[in-house]
Design an enzyme around this catalytic site. Structure first.
Site, PDB file in Angstrom:
ATOM      1  N   SER A 186       0.833  -1.209   0.000  1.00 31.93           N
ATOM      2  CA  SER A 186       0.000   0.000   0.000  1.00 31.93           C
ATOM      3  C   SER A 186       0.863   1.251   0.000  1.00 31.93           C
ATOM      4  O   SER A 186       1.951   1.274   0.587  1.00 31.93           O
ATOM      5  CB  SER A 186      -0.886  -0.012   1.263  1.00 31.93           C
ATOM      6  N   LYS A 228       2.272  -3.586   6.704  1.00 32.08           N
ATOM      7  CA  LYS A 228       2.592  -3.564   5.272  1.00 32.08           C
ATOM      8  C   LYS A 228       4.096  -3.400   5.076  1.00 32.08           C
ATOM      9  O   LYS A 228       4.723  -4.092   4.272  1.00 32.08           O
ATOM     10  CB  LYS A 228       1.841  -2.429   4.560  1.00 32.08           C
ATOM     11  N   TYR A 280      -1.538  -1.022  11.164  1.00 31.00           N
ATOM     12  CA  TYR A 280      -1.874  -1.567   9.842  1.00 31.00           C
ATOM     13  C   TYR A 280      -0.765  -1.211   8.847  1.00 31.00           C
ATOM     14  O   TYR A 280      -0.213  -2.086   8.183  1.00 31.00           O
ATOM     15  CB  TYR A 280      -3.212  -1.018   9.335  1.00 31.00           C
TER      16      TYR A 280
HETATM   17  C1  WQD Z   1      -9.563   9.546   1.029  1.00 28.96           C
HETATM   18  C2  WQD Z   1      -9.836  11.029   1.244  1.00 28.96           C
HETATM   19  C3  WQD Z   1     -10.255  11.623   3.524  1.00 28.96           C
HETATM   20  C4  WQD Z   1     -14.022   9.508   3.995  1.00 28.96           C
HETATM   21  C5  WQD Z   1      -6.973   4.625   3.119  1.00 28.96           C
HETATM   22  C6  WQD Z   1      -5.947   3.886   3.901  1.00 28.96           C
HETATM   23  C7  WQD Z   1      -4.926   3.295   2.973  1.00 28.96           C
HETATM   24  C8  WQD Z   1      -5.624   2.481   1.904  1.00 28.96           C
HETATM   25  C9  WQD Z   1      -6.665   3.278   1.167  1.00 28.96           C
HETATM   26  C10 WQD Z   1      -5.530   0.182   2.558  1.00 28.96           C
HETATM   27  C11 WQD Z   1      -9.147  11.584   2.493  1.00 28.96           C
HETATM   28  C12 WQD Z   1     -11.479  11.878   2.660  1.00 28.96           C
HETATM   29  C13 WQD Z   1     -12.841  10.002   3.461  1.00 28.96           C
HETATM   30  C14 WQD Z   1     -15.087  10.392   4.317  1.00 28.96           C
HETATM   31  C15 WQD Z   1     -13.749  12.235   3.546  1.00 28.96           C
HETATM   32  N1  WQD Z   1      -6.219   1.328   2.470  1.00 28.96           N
HETATM   33  N2  WQD Z   1     -12.722  11.336   3.237  1.00 28.96           N
HETATM   34  N3  WQD Z   1     -14.908  11.727   4.071  1.00 28.96           N
HETATM   35  O1  WQD Z   1      -7.229   7.613   3.858  1.00 28.96           O
HETATM   36  O2  WQD Z   1      -6.374   7.995   1.475  1.00 28.96           O
HETATM   37  O3  WQD Z   1      -6.363   5.691   2.441  1.00 28.96           O
HETATM   38  O4  WQD Z   1      -7.578   3.781   2.163  1.00 28.96           O
HETATM   39  O5  WQD Z   1      -4.407  -0.015   2.149  1.00 28.96           O
HETATM   40  O6  WQD Z   1      -4.075   2.469   3.724  1.00 28.96           O
HETATM   41  O7  WQD Z   1      -5.273   4.807   4.727  1.00 28.96           O
HETATM   42  O8  WQD Z   1      -8.518   6.766   1.824  1.00 28.96           O
HETATM   43  O9  WQD Z   1     -10.909   6.843   1.242  1.00 28.96           O
HETATM   44  O10 WQD Z   1     -10.262   6.900   3.709  1.00 28.96           O
HETATM   45  O11 WQD Z   1      -9.851   8.903   2.258  1.00 28.96           O
HETATM   46  O12 WQD Z   1     -13.609  13.454   3.354  1.00 28.96           O
HETATM   47  O13 WQD Z   1     -16.181   9.990   4.799  1.00 28.96           O
HETATM   48  O14 WQD Z   1     -11.232  11.211   1.446  1.00 28.96           O
HETATM   49  O15 WQD Z   1     -10.092  12.687   4.457  1.00 28.96           O
HETATM   50  O16 WQD Z   1      -8.738  12.912   2.246  1.00 28.96           O
HETATM   51  P1  WQD Z   1      -7.085   7.135   2.456  1.00 28.96           P
HETATM   52  P2  WQD Z   1      -9.960   7.298   2.293  1.00 28.96           P
END
Ligand code: WQD
Length: 336
Positions: free
Chosen positions: A121, A150, A146
């Site tokens: 990741s 990785k 987590y």
């Molecule tokens: C993306 C953007 C949030 C939800 C995560 C894990 C990473 C990988 C992928 C496993 C951010 C914003 C989110 C919401 C929002 N997983 N957001 N409202 O955090 O980039 O990565 O998932 O490997 O390890 O960390 O993805 O989809 O959670 O967030 O505004 O209800 O969307 O702040 O900027 P992220 P995400």
């Protein structure tokens, strides 16, 4: 063999591997997936893909799968992946994610099976010093157990490939997987309240969630919301096919290789929300709230190495991806 193959990325990868002419066996313990996902793979491919319900932490049960099937490559997806939960339950994450992977590596060695493809990741890059991120960008200290699992699993794979003749490995560092298969028969099915952006968006559009909260609009980015590299799940699955072909085709240039899997295209949260509304002709109920702890302002991939060495490039447009995500949500909710 695809461990965790009933999961979001595993099912889509199984479909693309079968489509590319590979024989596939799926194993999964259904701790975060279910049999319907395997049925979806069988319906899409028209192949009765073999399945074994196995906990990859159970070495004896896993050994039985190695005795039963003659695969030469493993794609290891089986892991817990809820960032927040890993902070409150570190032992659960270290035990499951590391013991399972060590079992896989040990049994591949014991049975003389050469090729290990590991699901890593972009989280290993933490808050990058420079953008876009290349495979040479330094890994930052993990910000969650987590993310640490990785990094540790990458190191386990690297060291096993260096120590044990006949083992070779590739780690694919995914950015943000999104979307669903065009058939709408498989897709992301988070249990409980979705942590990730796109499933929260589709559940809000379906009326399951009242309102999407956009976490922060005061970041140092063009529109103030975080930038991410959203990679379509079918494109991501095809990167796995390309990596397996590289290993089975003897085209690796080292015993252990790493590739970023992304689009190279940074997209902000608001751009994604607006893109979803436009692609699907609907209005989404959302509000801007405070930042979420742990979010990095911007991260996206330099995809040159994967494009060049894997002969792979993300092809689906964000519009197609967001349409597939909505079609899947409607299928799951019986909203055809
Ligand atoms: C993306 C953007 C949030 C939800 C995560 C894990 C990473 C990988 C992928 C496993 C951010 C914003 C989110 C919401 C929002 N997983 N957001 N409202 O955090 O980039 O990565 O998932 O490997 O390890 O960390 O993805 O989809 O959670 O967030 O505004 O209800 O969307 O702040 O900027 P992220 P995400």
């Amino acid at each position: 063999m695809i461990s965790g193959g009933a999961g979001y990325i595993g099912t889509h990868t199984a479909v693309e591997l079968v489509g590319a002419g590979f024989g596939v066996v799926i194993i999964d313990d259904f701790s975060n997936s279910d049999a319907a996902a395997v049925e979806g793979v069988r319906r899409i491919t028209g192949v009765d893909v073999p399945f074994e319900q196995v906990d990859t932490c159970n070495e004896e049960a896993l050994r039985a799968v190695f005795r039963k099937y003659e695969f030469d490559s493993v794609i290891h997806f089986a892991a817990f992946k809820a960032v927040g939960e890993s902070v409150s339950e570190p032992l659960k994450y270290y035990r499951n994610n590391l013991a399972s992977f060590m079992n896989i590596c040990a049994l591949m060695r014991e049975f003389g099976r050469p090729n290990i493809l590991f699901s890593s990741s972009a989280t290993v890059y933490g808050e990058p010093d420079a953008l876009p991120v290349t495979e040479q960008s330094p890994r930052q200290p993990a910000t969650s157990p987590y993310g640490n699992t990785k990094q540790m699993a990458e190191d386990i794979l690297r060291d096993c490939c260096a120590a044990y003749d006949g083992l070779r490995g590739i780690a694919l560092r995914y950015f943000n997987p999104v979307g669903a298969h065009p058939s709408a028969l498989i897709g992301e099915l988070p249990r409980g309240v979705p942590q990730n952006l796109v499933p929260y968006i589709t559940q809000t559009a379906a009326g399951i969630r009242e309102c999407l909260s956009v976490f922060g609009s005061d970041y140092p980015t063009p529109d103030g919301t975080c930038l991410r590299d959203y990679i379509d799940i079918v494109d991501l699955a095809r990167a796995h096919v390309a990596a397996v072909k590289r290993m089975t085709g003897g085209r690796m240039k080292a015993g252990y290789e790493i590739f970023n899997v992304g689009t190279g295209r940074p997209v902000s949260v608001l751009e994604l929300v607006e893109g979803f509304e436009k692609a699907n002709g609907l209005k989404l109920n959302y509000k801007i709230v405070g930042r979420r702890a742990g979010d990095v302002p911007a991260v996206w991939a330099d995809t040159d190495l994967a494009n060049r060495e894997l002969g792979w490039k993300a092809e689906r447009s964000l519009e197609e991806t967001l349409r597939s995500a909505w079609a899947w949500e409607k299928h799951v909710r019986g909203m055809e």
